[in-house]
Design a protein around this motif. Sequence first.
Motif, short mmCIF file in Angstrom:
data_model
loop_
_atom_site.label_atom_id
_atom_site.label_comp_id
_atom_site.label_asym_id
_atom_site.label_seq_id
_atom_site.Cartn_x
_atom_site.Cartn_y
_atom_site.Cartn_z
N HIS A 346 0.83 -1.22 0.00
CA HIS A 346 0.00 0.00 0.00
C HIS A 346 0.85 1.26 0.00
CE1 HIS A 346 -3.48 -2.52 0.80
NE2 HIS A 346 -2.76 -3.13 1.74
N ILE A 347 2.11 1.13 -0.40
CA ILE A 347 2.99 2.30 -0.44
C ILE A 347 2.37 3.38 -1.31
CG2 ILE A 347 5.23 3.15 -1.25
CD1 ILE A 347 6.44 0.48 -0.44
N GLY A 348 2.34 4.60 -0.78
CA GLY A 348 1.82 5.73 -1.54
C GLY A 348 0.33 5.92 -1.47
N GLU A 349 -0.42 5.01 -0.88
CA GLU A 349 -1.87 5.15 -0.81
C GLU A 349 -2.26 6.17 0.25
OE1 GLU A 349 -4.15 1.62 -0.39
OE2 GLU A 349 -3.05 0.50 -1.92
N PRO A 350 -3.26 7.02 -0.04
CA PRO A 350 -3.78 7.92 0.99
C PRO A 350 -4.65 7.12 1.96
CG PRO A 350 -5.03 8.18 -1.03
CD PRO A 350 -3.90 7.22 -1.34
N ILE A 351 -4.50 7.39 3.26
CA ILE A 351 -5.24 6.60 4.25
C ILE A 351 -5.97 7.52 5.23
CG2 ILE A 351 -3.75 4.57 4.09
CD1 ILE A 351 -3.42 6.79 7.13
N LEU A 352 -6.96 6.95 5.88
CA LEU A 352 -7.71 7.62 6.95
C LEU A 352 -7.60 6.75 8.20
CD1 LEU A 352 -9.81 9.65 8.14
CD2 LEU A 352 -11.58 8.14 7.23
N MET A 353 -7.18 7.37 9.33
CA MET A 353 -7.08 6.66 10.60
C MET A 353 -8.22 7.11 11.51
SD MET A 353 -3.01 6.44 11.56
CE MET A 353 -2.50 8.01 10.90
N LEU A 354 -8.94 6.16 12.05
CA LEU A 354 -9.97 6.43 13.06
C LEU A 354 -9.42 5.94 14.40
CD1 LEU A 354 -13.15 5.23 11.12
CD2 LEU A 354 -12.12 7.51 11.18
N ILE A 355 -9.24 6.89 15.34
CA ILE A 355 -8.59 6.58 16.62
C ILE A 355 -9.62 6.66 17.73
CG2 ILE A 355 -6.76 7.24 18.24
CD1 ILE A 355 -6.27 8.77 15.01
N HIS A 356 -9.75 5.56 18.47
CA HIS A 356 -10.63 5.49 19.62
C HIS A 356 -9.81 4.96 20.79
CE1 HIS A 356 -13.95 3.11 21.88
NE2 HIS A 356 -13.74 4.27 22.46
N ASP A 357 -9.36 5.89 21.67
CA ASP A 357 -8.46 5.52 22.75
C ASP A 357 -7.22 4.84 22.17
OD1 ASP A 357 -10.12 6.68 24.59
OD2 ASP A 357 -11.14 4.82 25.11
N ASP A 358 -7.01 3.56 22.48
CA ASP A 358 -5.82 2.87 21.99
C ASP A 358 -6.11 1.99 20.78
OD1 ASP A 358 -7.37 1.06 23.30
OD2 ASP A 358 -5.76 0.22 24.54
N GLN A 359 -7.29 2.13 20.19
CA GLN A 359 -7.66 1.33 19.03
C GLN A 359 -7.61 2.21 17.77
OE1 GLN A 359 -11.42 -0.66 19.71
NE2 GLN A 359 -10.98 -0.86 21.90
N VAL A 360 -6.94 1.71 16.74
CA VAL A 360 -6.78 2.47 15.50
C VAL A 360 -7.21 1.59 14.33
CG1 VAL A 360 -5.20 3.77 14.03
CG2 VAL A 360 -4.84 3.72 16.51
N THR A 361 -8.10 2.14 13.50
CA THR A 361 -8.52 1.46 12.28
C THR A 361 -8.04 2.30 11.10
OG1 THR A 361 -10.49 0.57 13.38
CG2 THR A 361 -10.46 0.55 10.97
N VAL A 362 -7.29 1.66 10.19
CA VAL A 362 -6.71 2.35 9.04
C VAL A 362 -7.45 1.89 7.79
CG1 VAL A 362 -4.61 2.83 7.74
CG2 VAL A 362 -4.49 2.43 10.21
N THR A 363 -7.98 2.86 7.03
CA THR A 363 -8.70 2.55 5.79
C THR A 363 -8.13 3.35 4.64
OG1 THR A 363 -10.36 4.27 6.20
CG2 THR A 363 -10.83 2.08 7.06
N ASN A 364 -8.38 2.86 3.43
CA ASN A 364 -8.01 3.61 2.24
C ASN A 364 -8.92 4.82 2.15
OD1 ASN A 364 -8.31 4.38 -0.71
ND2 ASN A 364 -6.61 2.92 -0.84
N ALA A 365 -8.32 6.02 2.04
CA ALA A 365 -9.10 7.24 2.07
C ALA A 365 -10.03 7.36 0.87
CB ALA A 365 -8.17 8.45 2.14
N ALA A 366 -9.70 6.69 -0.24
CA ALA A 366 -10.51 6.82 -1.46
C ALA A 366 -11.62 5.78 -1.51
CB ALA A 366 -9.61 6.71 -2.69
#
Length: 409
Positions: A346-366
């Motif tokens: 996934h090098i170079g992909e734009p991402i969105l991180m959703l942070i809830h306390d110590d839990q992080v979910t990373v998704t493709n921003a597009a």
Amino acid sequence: MNSRDKNLVIVRSVLDQGLSIAEAAARFSVSRQWIHVLLARYRLEGPAGLEPRSRAPRTHPGATPEPLRQEILRLRRSLTADGADAGPLTIAWHLEQAGLHAPSTSTIRRLLHAEGLITPAPKKRPRSSYRRFQAELPNECWQADITHAFLATGRRVEVLDFLDDHSRYLLHLRAAAAFTGPMIVDAMNTLITTNGAPASTLTDNGLVFTARLAGRKGGRNGFEKLLQAHRIRQKNGRPGHPQTQGKIERFHQTLHRWLDARPRPETIEDLQDQLDQFRNRYNAARPHRATGRRTPEQAYTALPKATPDTLAEREWRTRVDTVDRNGKVSLRYAGKMRHLGIGRAHIGEPILMLIHDDQVTVTNAATGEVLAEHLIDPTKDYQPALERTHRPRRQKPPPDPTANPRKKA
């Protein structure tokens, strides 16, 4: 006619002119008892016995004995020279500790005023005008702040202190060249281990205490995350309003007065020795007005301690980034940069991180595709993904020569 002449006329009117005591009393508008007194004095001392006498009592059973008076003055001068509190309340406490009968604080204050040992402050704001608050139990609220001190070289160093709001018990007093966020976290961890977790803390808005109120990116710092982990409620004073932390600001005055009465230390270690001496004396050998003339140590141990009883506010935030050439993204958590593994695919992909306390979910921003999920370990910088939930990319099929009409047979 002065009093002596009048008294002589009264006496001679009885002795020389033959007036009765009742007649003399009526003529001179005095009581018969007074005439009897004058006659007795005249017979015993002559005309000198008719001189006016002081009406003040001959004895003063309520007067402060001279040895006690001298001890009060000695304590005042000794405590002042030592840089310690030397008010009437403190002096009375020291007298009691020495087994002496302490007069009232108002008597001590009058004595000090008479000796010129108290400087009048007519413009000083009266105590009754302040709006005061105080925690009901020990550990209900800890106040913390950073002040400064100077070494003999003129170098300025920082001093971190934690003060229990209820008892004024000095929990922590430490010197360092400068305090960082991790150092504050270490101090707080030690205090929680030793004294239990408080129900709340009260600090200013310094970056070592709070990042969320300072408009800084990166979420909460290490101190805030530690409080959240222990469900400790965090309170912060209004910027530019130090009265909110009035107790610890007043404590700083006491600390600086004590340090100023001593030679400046050569090193931070020497300063720490002075601070340790001060802390022992402040907690165990100094009464406090707000604690009923008890020492902070006595007040801190007199009642059961409060504990965290409210859920700390949870942290919710988002962050956008781009996967770097190593297949990672960066995230500031608890005041430190963490590196989250996403994958080289996934090098170079734009991402969105959703942070809830110590839990992080990373998704493709597009596309919204979940690329990785993380559970932050605050003891590590690199955070591997818990589970790769994304689907592997489909490989392109090899070209079909027959499907291209332009390709020669």
